[in-house]
Design a protein around this motif. Structure first.
Motif, PDB file in Angstrom:
ATOM      1  N   GLN A   1       0.938  -1.179   0.150  1.00  0.00           N
ATOM      2  CA  GLN A   1       0.027   0.335   0.226  1.00  0.00           C
ATOM      3  C   GLN A   1       0.615   1.351   0.128  1.00  0.00           C
ATOM      4  O   GLN A   1       1.497   2.040   0.802  1.00  0.00           O
ATOM      5  CB  GLN A   1      -1.335   0.125   1.249  1.00  0.00           C
ATOM      6  CG  GLN A   1      -2.198  -1.211   1.177  1.00  0.00           C
ATOM      7  CD  GLN A   1      -2.533  -0.614   2.446  1.00  0.00           C
ATOM      8  OE1 GLN A   1      -3.064   0.343   2.341  1.00  0.00           O
ATOM      9  NE2 GLN A   1      -3.664  -1.651   2.788  1.00  0.00           N
ATOM     10  N   TYR A   2       1.269   2.136  -1.311  1.00  0.00           N
ATOM     11  CA  TYR A   2       2.241   2.987  -1.147  1.00  0.00           C
ATOM     12  C   TYR A   2       1.442   4.303  -0.990  1.00  0.00           C
ATOM     13  O   TYR A   2       0.058   4.810  -1.647  1.00  0.00           O
ATOM     14  CB  TYR A   2       2.751   2.936  -3.023  1.00  0.00           C
ATOM     15  CG  TYR A   2       3.281   1.671  -3.133  1.00  0.00           C
ATOM     16  CD1 TYR A   2       4.162   1.150  -2.496  1.00  0.00           C
ATOM     17  CD2 TYR A   2       2.450   1.017  -4.428  1.00  0.00           C
ATOM     18  CE1 TYR A   2       4.634  -0.380  -3.224  1.00  0.00           C
ATOM     19  CE2 TYR A   2       3.040  -0.154  -4.875  1.00  0.00           C
ATOM     20  CZ  TYR A   2       3.973  -0.779  -3.743  1.00  0.00           C
ATOM     21  OH  TYR A   2       4.385  -2.098  -4.403  1.00  0.00           O
ATOM     22  N   GLY A   3       2.262   4.934   0.137  1.00  0.00           N
ATOM     23  CA  GLY A   3       1.767   6.324   0.191  1.00  0.00           C
ATOM     24  C   GLY A   3       1.815   7.402  -1.032  1.00  0.00           C
ATOM     25  O   GLY A   3       2.263   7.543  -2.040  1.00  0.00           O
ATOM     26  N   VAL A   4       0.935   7.738  -0.777  1.00  0.00           N
ATOM     27  CA  VAL A   4      -0.431   9.139  -1.589  1.00  0.00           C
ATOM     28  C   VAL A   4      -0.542  10.340  -0.906  1.00  0.00           C
ATOM     29  O   VAL A   4      -0.858  10.111   0.484  1.00  0.00           O
ATOM     30  CB  VAL A   4      -0.709   8.122  -2.904  1.00  0.00           C
ATOM     31  CG1 VAL A   4      -1.746   9.082  -3.545  1.00  0.00           C
ATOM     32  CG2 VAL A   4      -0.879   7.392  -3.532  1.00  0.00           C
ATOM     33  N   GLY A   5      -0.133  11.306  -1.850  1.00  0.00           N
ATOM     34  CA  GLY A   5      -0.302  12.600  -0.457  1.00  0.00           C
ATOM     35  C   GLY A   5      -0.470  13.995  -1.955  1.00  0.00           C
ATOM     36  O   GLY A   5      -0.986  12.941  -2.787  1.00  0.00           O
ATOM     37  N   GLY A   6      -0.331  14.987  -1.650  1.00  0.00           N
ATOM     38  CA  GLY A   6      -0.747  15.510  -2.777  1.00  0.00           C
ATOM     39  C   GLY A   6      -1.528  17.179  -2.440  1.00  0.00           C
ATOM     40  O   GLY A   6      -1.970  17.152  -1.457  1.00  0.00           O
ATOM     41  N   TRP A   7      -2.119  17.765  -3.295  1.00  0.00           N
ATOM     42  CA  TRP A   7      -2.633  19.344  -2.594  1.00  0.00           C
ATOM     43  C   TRP A   7      -4.177  19.099  -3.614  1.00  0.00           C
ATOM     44  O   TRP A   7      -3.859  18.773  -4.912  1.00  0.00           O
ATOM     45  CB  TRP A   7      -1.829  20.074  -3.196  1.00  0.00           C
ATOM     46  CG  TRP A   7      -1.045  20.373  -3.100  1.00  0.00           C
ATOM     47  CD1 TRP A   7       0.028  19.346  -2.812  1.00  0.00           C
ATOM     48  CD2 TRP A   7      -0.430  21.061  -1.474  1.00  0.00           C
ATOM     49  NE1 TRP A   7       1.384  19.753  -2.006  1.00  0.00           N
ATOM     50  CE2 TRP A   7       1.034  20.584  -0.937  1.00  0.00           C
ATOM     51  CE3 TRP A   7      -1.603  21.837  -0.322  1.00  0.00           C
ATOM     52  CZ2 TRP A   7       1.317  21.441   0.200  1.00  0.00           C
ATOM     53  CZ3 TRP A   7      -0.852  22.160   0.679  1.00  0.00           C
ATOM     54  CH2 TRP A   7       0.642  21.810   1.217  1.00  0.00           C
ATOM     55  N   GLY A   8      -4.629  19.677  -3.404  1.00  0.00           N
ATOM     56  CA  GLY A   8      -6.506  20.053  -3.934  1.00  0.00           C
ATOM     57  C   GLY A   8      -6.797  21.639  -3.698  1.00  0.00           C
ATOM     58  O   GLY A   8      -5.876  22.448  -3.166  1.00  0.00           O
ATOM     59  N   LEU A   9      -7.272  22.021  -4.735  1.00  0.00           N
ATOM     60  CA  LEU A   9      -7.376  23.003  -4.567  1.00  0.00           C
ATOM     61  C   LEU A   9      -9.386  23.419  -4.335  1.00  0.00           C
ATOM     62  O   LEU A   9     -10.004  22.655  -4.450  1.00  0.00           O
ATOM     63  CB  LEU A   9      -7.727  23.333  -6.406  1.00  0.00           C
ATOM     64  CG  LEU A   9      -6.432  24.078  -6.949  1.00  0.00           C
ATOM     65  CD1 LEU A   9      -7.000  25.071  -7.790  1.00  0.00           C
ATOM     66  CD2 LEU A   9      -6.277  25.565  -6.304  1.00  0.00           C
ATOM     67  N   SER A  10      -8.513  23.902  -3.067  1.00  0.00           N
ATOM     68  CA  SER A  10     -10.401  24.393  -2.207  1.00  0.00           C
ATOM     69  C   SER A  10     -10.576  25.796  -2.574  1.00  0.00           C
ATOM     70  O   SER A  10     -10.238  26.711  -2.983  1.00  0.00           O
ATOM     71  CB  SER A  10      -9.852  24.408  -1.175  1.00  0.00           C
ATOM     72  OG  SER A  10      -9.468  25.197  -0.075  1.00  0.00           O
ATOM     73  N   ILE A  11     -11.999  26.357  -2.920  1.00  0.00           N
ATOM     74  CA  ILE A  11     -12.897  27.674  -2.765  1.00  0.00           C
ATOM     75  C   ILE A  11     -13.406  27.982  -1.581  1.00  0.00           C
ATOM     76  O   ILE A  11     -13.875  27.267  -0.919  1.00  0.00           O
ATOM     77  CB  ILE A  11     -13.698  27.137  -4.359  1.00  0.00           C
ATOM     78  CG1 ILE A  11     -13.748  27.098  -4.977  1.00  0.00           C
ATOM     79  CG2 ILE A  11     -14.301  28.464  -4.157  1.00  0.00           C
ATOM     80  CD1 ILE A  11     -15.127  26.437  -5.659  1.00  0.00           C
ATOM     81  N   ASN A  12     -12.457  29.458  -0.992  1.00  0.00           N
ATOM     82  CA  ASN A  12     -12.981  29.835  -0.197  1.00  0.00           C
ATOM     83  C   ASN A  12     -14.267  30.108   0.272  1.00  0.00           C
ATOM     84  O   ASN A  12     -15.018  30.878  -1.109  1.00  0.00           O
ATOM     85  CB  ASN A  12     -11.973  31.148   0.777  1.00  0.00           C
ATOM     86  CG  ASN A  12     -12.952  31.423   2.227  1.00  0.00           C
ATOM     87  OD1 ASN A  12     -13.339  31.725   2.071  1.00  0.00           O
ATOM     88  ND2 ASN A  12     -11.531  32.569   1.876  1.00  0.00           N
ATOM     89  N   ALA A  13     -15.313  29.215   1.268  1.00  0.00           N
ATOM     90  CA  ALA A  13     -16.438  29.432   1.945  1.00  0.00           C
ATOM     91  C   ALA A  13     -16.662  31.092   2.143  1.00  0.00           C
ATOM     92  O   ALA A  13     -18.351  31.075   1.431  1.00  0.00           O
ATOM     93  CB  ALA A  13     -17.069  28.351   2.579  1.00  0.00           C
ATOM     94  N   ASP A  14     -16.115  31.768   2.302  1.00  0.00           N
ATOM     95  CA  ASP A  14     -16.680  33.304   2.868  1.00  0.00           C
ATOM     96  C   ASP A  14     -16.621  34.126   1.554  1.00  0.00           C
ATOM     97  O   ASP A  14     -17.042  34.940   1.556  1.00  0.00           O
ATOM     98  CB  ASP A  14     -15.527  33.840   3.385  1.00  0.00           C
ATOM     99  CG  ASP A  14     -15.558  33.131   4.408  1.00  0.00           C
ATOM    100  OD1 ASP A  14     -16.473  32.487   5.510  1.00  0.00           O
ATOM    101  OD2 ASP A  14     -14.511  32.902   5.456  1.00  0.00           O
ATOM    102  N   ILE A  15     -16.305  34.053   0.690  1.00  0.00           N
ATOM    103  CA  ILE A  15     -16.017  34.673  -1.505  1.00  0.00           C
ATOM    104  C   ILE A  15     -18.094  34.317  -1.750  1.00  0.00           C
ATOM    105  O   ILE A  15     -18.473  33.697  -1.846  1.00  0.00           O
ATOM    106  CB  ILE A  15     -15.383  34.417  -1.476  1.00  0.00           C
ATOM    107  CG1 ILE A  15     -15.541  33.051  -2.893  1.00  0.00           C
ATOM    108  CG2 ILE A  15     -13.835  34.691  -1.627  1.00  0.00           C
ATOM    109  CD1 ILE A  15     -14.387  32.388  -4.167  1.00  0.00           C
TER     110      ILE A  15
END
Length: 431
Positions: free
Chosen positions: A310-324
């Motif tokens: 079970q190989y490690g997976v990481g990284g980054w998502g793009l989120s949208i600020n709920a306040d805008i």
């Protein structure tokens, strides 16, 4: 998650003109400019994709009319500034690159827009079947809801010196026992050649690196009921192994290394083995920054003998600020769909972002010609584990506890058991 301090990338404007702008006529966004006057501000981690986002921003403006500004920060600053923006409702950032381990906190605190309905609505356009399931889940979802959308996935891989292994008559290690044994064999301080390098610096750096090794040695941060198990027998054993590698096979000063120091020491030829995120692999063949061009191999990360990989997976998502406001939220979603579309995301990686999310990318002839390690990423994502760093609301606090505990064990001020016993007692209070 991890921070990677790699040399800042530059992209020739001529290539941008030819390759990026040529894409515009064939994307779904080459329509009337519906976002004229809109400016989107992205808070971005300073990984390789940050400069690529800046490079691609003019193409997005040309297609949609919207300006995109990218504010690039290191890991700690990104977490601090964006959390303050969320809590203060100051709307300083419209989009935020989200480390996958922040997902629980984002969900619990409602920092970001729940994208679930939009993902369902636009599923055909997003071509979800082309994205690896572990990436969709780990980089975007928490408890079945999309708190972000996958931007740049990384695989935990083993980087190794082909020349040193060949000279010693050693095959690429397949198990953790083999990795430890080979690292000790190839350690030769008299020649300033060391067997192993990893993060040792107190805080997120050492916590995250150790959690990778811990998972591969059969350890787990949480028990089967989702409660902390920091001082389990398996975890104590894995920290003993990690300490052995540091004390017997790592370069002097490695206890102070973060991601940048670790990567730099490997690129300069100091270490035979380094487990790392795949985003760094592109730099090993760059003669401007690497002394080991042509001498590096990339393989899947070794695991304990008899363990199902079970190989490690990481990284980054793009989120949208709920306040805008709603208009900006829709504009931000348009950008997410654009940057992750097949054509643009291929270009994103051709320009050196290093964050592959799509099956079609790992099968793409152009990308494979440029990056020979993509088959390793494919195997990793097909057997990936995005939970070895638990993506729960309490993760930041657990990471802090482990960042202190592991570093103190490496320094010798306490034993691995003492360090993890103390961390466990504090972790139990979080639950």
């Amino acid at each position: 998650m991890m921070k990677l301090s790699s040399p800042r990338m530059t992209v020739r404007s001529g290539r941008l003109a030819v390759s990026v702008l040529a894409l515009m006529a064939s994307t779904a966004y080459a329509e009337a400019k519906s976002l004229d006057g809109v400016t989107l501000t992205i808070a971005s981690m300073n990984d390789g994709f940050a400069n690529v986002l800046q490079t691609l921003a003019p193409a997005f403006k040309e297609e949609t009319g919207a300006d995109v500004k990218v504010e690039i920060m290191d890991y700690g600053t990104l977490l601090t500034k964006t959390t303050a923006d969320f809590i203060g409702d100051t709307k300083g950032y419209d989009l935020v690159t989200m480390d996958i381990v922040w997902a629980g906190s984002y969900a619990e605190n409602k920092y970001s827009v729940d994208l679930t309905d939009w993902v369902k609505r636009d599923a055909a356009e997003l071509d979800l079947d082309d994205i690896y399931p572990v990436i969709l889940t780990s980089l975007g979802q928490y408890d079945g809801k999309y708190v972000a959308y996958p931007l740049a996935a990384y695989a935990n891989v083993l980087a190794y010196r082909k020349d040193l292994l060949e000279a010693a008559g050693l095959p690429v290690p397949k198990t953790m026992d083999e990795l430890v044994a080979d690292a000790l064999k190839l350690n030769d301080p008299a020649k300033k050649q060391y067997g192993f390098v990893a993060n040792g610096q107190k805080g997120p750096a050492v916590a995250q690196d150790w959690m990778q090794y811990n998972s591969q040695l059969g350890g787990s941060i949480l028990d089967k009921d989702g409660k902390p198990a920091l001082n389990s027998e398996a975890n104590i054993k894995s920290l003993e192994v990690y300490k052995k590698l540091f004390t017997e096979a790592a370069p002097p000063g490695a206890i102070e290394y973060d991601w940048g120091g670790r990567e730099e020491s490997f690129r300069q030829g100091l270490a035979a083995f380094m487990q790392t995120w795949s985003v760094g692999a592109t730099s090993y063949s760059d003669p401007k920054v690497s002394n080991i061009v042509g001498k590096v191999g990339i393989s899947v990360a070794p695991v304990a003998e008899g363990m199902t990989p079970q190989y490690g997976v990481g990284g980054w998502g793009l989120s949208i600020n709920a306040d805008i406001d709603a208009t900006k939220q829709e504009a931000a979603w348009t950008f997410i769909k654009w940057i992750t579309s097949k054509k643009i995301h291929k270009e994103f990686n051709m320009l050196g972002a290093g964050g592959f999310i799509r099956k079609s990318e790992l099968d793409d002839a152009d990308l494979n010609a440029k990056f020979d390690f993509l088959p390793v990423l494919k195997e990793t994502y097909e057997h990936g584990n995005g939970e070895f760093r638990p993506r729960i609301p309490q993760y930041p606090e657990i990471q802090d506890l482990l960042g202190t505990a592991v570093n103190s064990a490496l320094s010798g001020s306490v034993t691995p058991k003492e360090a993890l016993d103390k961390a466990q007692a504090a972790a139990e209070e979080l639950f």
